[in-house]
Design an enzyme around this catalytic site. Sequence first.
Site, short mmCIF file in Angstrom:
data_model
loop_
_atom_site.label_atom_id
_atom_site.label_comp_id
_atom_site.label_asym_id
_atom_site.label_seq_id
_atom_site.Cartn_x
_atom_site.Cartn_y
_atom_site.Cartn_z
N SER A 15 76.10 21.55 77.49
CA SER A 15 74.83 22.09 77.96
C SER A 15 74.13 22.93 76.90
N LEU A 17 72.57 25.21 74.23
CA LEU A 17 72.63 25.37 72.77
C LEU A 17 73.75 24.53 72.17
N ASP A 36 84.41 21.32 76.32
CA ASP A 36 83.72 22.01 77.39
C ASP A 36 84.51 21.81 78.69
N VAL A 61 87.91 27.20 76.20
CA VAL A 61 88.12 27.90 74.93
C VAL A 61 89.10 29.06 75.09
N CYS A 87 79.78 27.77 70.99
CA CYS A 87 78.65 27.99 71.90
C CYS A 87 79.12 28.28 73.33
N TYR A 162 78.99 41.22 79.39
CA TYR A 162 78.36 40.21 78.54
C TYR A 162 77.98 40.81 77.19
N LYS A 166 79.48 40.05 73.34
CA LYS A 166 78.63 39.58 72.24
C LYS A 166 78.66 40.57 71.07
N PHE A 195 66.68 32.00 75.29
CA PHE A 195 66.50 30.56 75.10
C PHE A 195 66.51 29.85 76.44
N THR A 197 67.67 27.67 78.68
CA THR A 197 68.85 26.85 78.99
C THR A 197 69.30 27.14 80.42
C1 LIG Z 1 67.76 45.32 66.61
C2 LIG Z 1 67.17 45.19 68.00
C3 LIG Z 1 67.32 43.75 68.53
C4 LIG Z 1 66.83 43.63 69.99
C5 LIG Z 1 66.90 42.17 70.43
C6 LIG Z 1 66.39 41.95 71.85
C7 LIG Z 1 66.53 40.47 72.22
C8 LIG Z 1 65.95 40.14 73.58
C9 LIG Z 1 66.97 40.26 74.69
C10 LIG Z 1 68.12 39.32 74.48
C11 LIG Z 1 68.26 38.32 75.61
C12 LIG Z 1 69.56 37.61 75.44
C13 LIG Z 1 69.82 36.70 76.60
C14 LIG Z 1 71.29 36.53 76.87
O1 LIG Z 1 72.07 36.33 75.76
C15 LIG Z 1 71.51 35.40 77.82
C16 LIG Z 1 71.56 35.96 79.15
O2 LIG Z 1 71.83 37.13 79.30
S1 LIG Z 1 71.17 34.93 80.46
C17 LIG Z 1 71.60 35.81 81.96
C18 LIG Z 1 70.96 37.17 81.91
N1 LIG Z 1 71.11 37.86 83.20
C19 LIG Z 1 70.60 39.11 83.30
O3 LIG Z 1 70.18 39.76 82.36
C20 LIG Z 1 70.60 39.68 84.65
C21 LIG Z 1 71.89 40.45 84.85
N2 LIG Z 1 71.73 41.24 86.04
C22 LIG Z 1 71.79 40.66 87.28
O4 LIG Z 1 72.01 39.49 87.46
C23 LIG Z 1 71.57 41.63 88.43
O5 LIG Z 1 70.97 42.82 87.95
C24 LIG Z 1 72.90 42.01 89.11
C25 LIG Z 1 73.73 42.75 88.11
C26 LIG Z 1 73.62 40.78 89.61
C27 LIG Z 1 72.57 42.91 90.29
O6 LIG Z 1 71.48 42.29 91.01
P1 LIG Z 1 71.04 42.84 92.46
O7 LIG Z 1 72.26 42.97 93.30
O8 LIG Z 1 69.94 41.97 92.97
O9 LIG Z 1 70.52 44.33 92.26
P2 LIG Z 1 69.50 44.87 91.20
O10 LIG Z 1 69.29 46.31 91.58
O11 LIG Z 1 69.97 44.57 89.81
O12 LIG Z 1 68.15 44.10 91.43
C28 LIG Z 1 67.10 44.77 92.03
C29 LIG Z 1 65.89 44.15 91.55
O13 LIG Z 1 65.70 44.38 90.16
C30 LIG Z 1 65.69 43.14 89.47
N3 LIG Z 1 66.36 43.29 88.18
C31 LIG Z 1 67.70 43.19 87.93
N4 LIG Z 1 67.93 43.36 86.61
C32 LIG Z 1 66.74 43.59 86.04
C33 LIG Z 1 66.31 43.82 84.67
N5 LIG Z 1 67.19 43.84 83.69
N6 LIG Z 1 65.01 44.02 84.42
C34 LIG Z 1 64.12 43.94 85.43
N7 LIG Z 1 64.42 43.70 86.74
C35 LIG Z 1 65.74 43.54 87.01
C36 LIG Z 1 66.43 42.17 90.37
O14 LIG Z 1 66.00 40.86 90.10
C37 LIG Z 1 65.97 42.64 91.74
O15 LIG Z 1 64.67 42.25 91.99
P3 LIG Z 1 64.26 41.95 93.53
O16 LIG Z 1 64.75 40.56 93.81
O17 LIG Z 1 64.97 42.99 94.39
O18 LIG Z 1 62.76 42.08 93.54
N1 LIG Z 2 70.33 31.02 76.64
C1 LIG Z 2 70.15 32.21 76.09
O1 LIG Z 2 69.12 32.88 76.27
C2 LIG Z 2 71.19 32.79 75.20
C3 LIG Z 2 70.85 33.88 74.42
C4 LIG Z 2 71.82 34.43 73.58
C5 LIG Z 2 73.08 33.89 73.52
N2 LIG Z 2 73.39 32.83 74.31
C6 LIG Z 2 74.74 32.29 74.20
O2 LIG Z 2 74.63 30.93 73.76
C7 LIG Z 2 75.80 30.21 74.19
C8 LIG Z 2 75.35 28.94 74.89
O3 LIG Z 2 74.67 29.34 76.05
P1 LIG Z 2 73.59 28.39 76.76
O4 LIG Z 2 72.35 29.19 76.93
O5 LIG Z 2 73.55 27.08 76.07
O6 LIG Z 2 74.27 28.27 78.19
P2 LIG Z 2 74.71 27.01 79.06
O7 LIG Z 2 75.20 27.60 80.33
O8 LIG Z 2 73.63 25.98 79.07
O9 LIG Z 2 75.95 26.39 78.23
C9 LIG Z 2 77.17 27.06 78.16
C10 LIG Z 2 78.27 25.99 78.13
O10 LIG Z 2 79.53 26.65 77.95
C11 LIG Z 2 80.47 25.99 78.78
N3 LIG Z 2 81.61 26.87 79.06
C12 LIG Z 2 81.63 27.96 79.85
N4 LIG Z 2 82.86 28.49 79.87
C13 LIG Z 2 83.64 27.71 79.08
C14 LIG Z 2 84.99 27.73 78.70
N5 LIG Z 2 85.84 28.66 79.18
N6 LIG Z 2 85.46 26.77 77.85
C15 LIG Z 2 84.61 25.81 77.39
N7 LIG Z 2 83.31 25.72 77.72
C16 LIG Z 2 82.85 26.67 78.55
C17 LIG Z 2 79.68 25.63 80.03
O11 LIG Z 2 80.33 24.62 80.78
C18 LIG Z 2 78.36 25.18 79.42
O12 LIG Z 2 78.37 23.81 79.16
C19 LIG Z 2 76.57 31.18 75.09
O13 LIG Z 2 77.62 31.78 74.34
C20 LIG Z 2 75.54 32.25 75.46
O14 LIG Z 2 76.13 33.49 75.75
C21 LIG Z 2 72.50 32.25 75.15
#
Ligand SMILES: CCCCCCCCCCCCC[C@H](O)CC(=O)SCCNC(=O)CCNC(=O)[C@H](O)C(C)(C)COP(=O)(O)OP(=O)(O)OC[C@H]1O[C@@H](n2cnc3c(N)ncnc32)[C@H](O)[C@@H]1OP(=O)(O)O
Ligand SMILES: NC(=O)c1ccc[n+]([C@@H]2O[C@H](COP(=O)([O-])OP(=O)(O)OC[C@H]3O[C@@H](n4cnc5c(N)ncnc54)[C@H](O)[C@@H]3O)[C@@H](O)[C@H]2O)c1
Length: 257
Positions: A15, A17, A36, A61, A87, A162, A166, A195, A197
């Site tokens: 999937s 990246l 994977d 992994v 990845c 998370y 990282k 990204f 994904t």
């Molecule tokens: C040198 C300087 C460099 C700087 C670089 C910067 C780069 C840019 C940022 C990097 C991005 C990288 C991306 C990453 O690698 C890939 C991912 O992370 S993908 C998945 C990401 N997921 C999240 O970030 C969300 C994680 N949090 C959650 O899922 C939830 O917060 C929770 C922990 C499960 C809890 O959720 P709830 O039970 O619903 O309770 P909450 O109180 O959190 O939610 C209430 C309400 O607020 C909203 N909300 C939650 N988190 C945020 C947030 N971070 N910002 C804004 N709003 C947020 C949530 O959706 C709820 O909304 P509602 O539905 O109630 O309206």
């Molecule tokens: N998408 C973003 O915004 C973003 C940003 C920064 C970093 N990353 C990182 O990039 C990498 C790829 O993420 P993506 O966005 O492509 O997500 P994705 O969910 O599309 O792909 C992740 C893949 O990893 C596989 N995987 C999960 N656990 C595994 C395990 N234990 N062994 C082998 N495979 C496993 C999943 O099956 C999936 O195919 C991840 O390390 C993620 O943390 C993603």
Amino acid sequence: MKLEGKVAIVTGAASGLGFASACGLAAAGASIVALDLDEARMARLREQIEPSRLLLCAGSVAEEAHVAAAVDAAVARFGALHIAVNCAGVADAAKTVSKGEPFPLATWNKVIAINLTGTFNVIRLAAAKMLGNDPGDDGERGVIVNTASGAAWQGQVGQAAYSASKAGVIGLTLPVARDLAPHGVRVVSIAPGLFDTAMVAGMPEQVSKSIIERMVLFPARMGRAEEFAALVRTIVENAYFNATTISLDAGARMSAR
Ligand SMILES: CCCCCCCCCCCCC[C@H](O)CC(=O)SCCNC(=O)CCNC(=O)[C@H](O)C(C)(C)COP(=O)(O)OP(=O)(O)OC[C@H]1O[C@@H](n2cnc3c(N)ncnc32)[C@H](O)[C@@H]1OP(=O)(O)O
Ligand SMILES: NC(=O)c1ccc[n+]([C@@H]2O[C@H](COP(=O)([O-])OP(=O)(O)OC[C@H]3O[C@@H](n4cnc5c(N)ncnc54)[C@H](O)[C@@H]3O)[C@@H](O)[C@H]2O)c1
């Protein structure tokens, strides 16, 4: 390292990246060993890469035996292993305390086991195979590319595990590169911004939207998996990249909240 005729293991290749990276390295002439958990989605690689240059390995992994089997299979099938692209990852989230409940330790352990320990598990087992390669230009025997995240510096609500995982990937990049330099193996990590994904698809809409509005400089959009894959290829082909983490995030910078 020229990619023609080389062998790369790509984890998370089912999937996002990882899938794009596997396709991109194959298009440049490499043979691909895909590792994977998601066998069904990983099989889609067969539509992109000819069978003679593709080996699918189902496994985690985080499991030593699974990764050992994959790197052994790489050498058995293709004769060597030159490149490793880490990845595989998960982004399970929880607040440190939510409604009185502490962050589940099982969630912490899962995220660290896959994103950090799993990355190092692949590094150590792939590097051991690379040391058996004949030295190429500059004495190079292999290249390892890891995936960190901008979340290492700018973790969102719920991302303690998370972001820590990282940050750990970034932290290991230099010492591992120091360990492997005498053997001609380079180690580089990429810290992507947001990204488009499957991983991000699970993000609350206002989270991704607010990151793009608050943090991403230009272009104000999510990154594309092919853009990540292009950087992976560049790192492999340009021998002067080593022991560093490269941000790929359209200039995203931290915001106050
Ligand atoms: C040198 C300087 C460099 C700087 C670089 C910067 C780069 C840019 C940022 C990097 C991005 C990288 C991306 C990453 O690698 C890939 C991912 O992370 S993908 C998945 C990401 N997921 C999240 O970030 C969300 C994680 N949090 C959650 O899922 C939830 O917060 C929770 C922990 C499960 C809890 O959720 P709830 O039970 O619903 O309770 P909450 O109180 O959190 O939610 C209430 C309400 O607020 C909203 N909300 C939650 N988190 C945020 C947030 N971070 N910002 C804004 N709003 C947020 C949530 O959706 C709820 O909304 P509602 O539905 O109630 O309206
Ligand atoms: N998408 C973003 O915004 C973003 C940003 C920064 C970093 N990353 C990182 O990039 C990498 C790829 O993420 P993506 O966005 O492509 O997500 P994705 O969910 O599309 O792909 C992740 C893949 O990893 C596989 N995987 C999960 N656990 C595994 C395990 N234990 N062994 C082998 N495979 C496993 C999943 O099956 C999936 O195919 C991840 O390390 C993620 O943390 C993603």
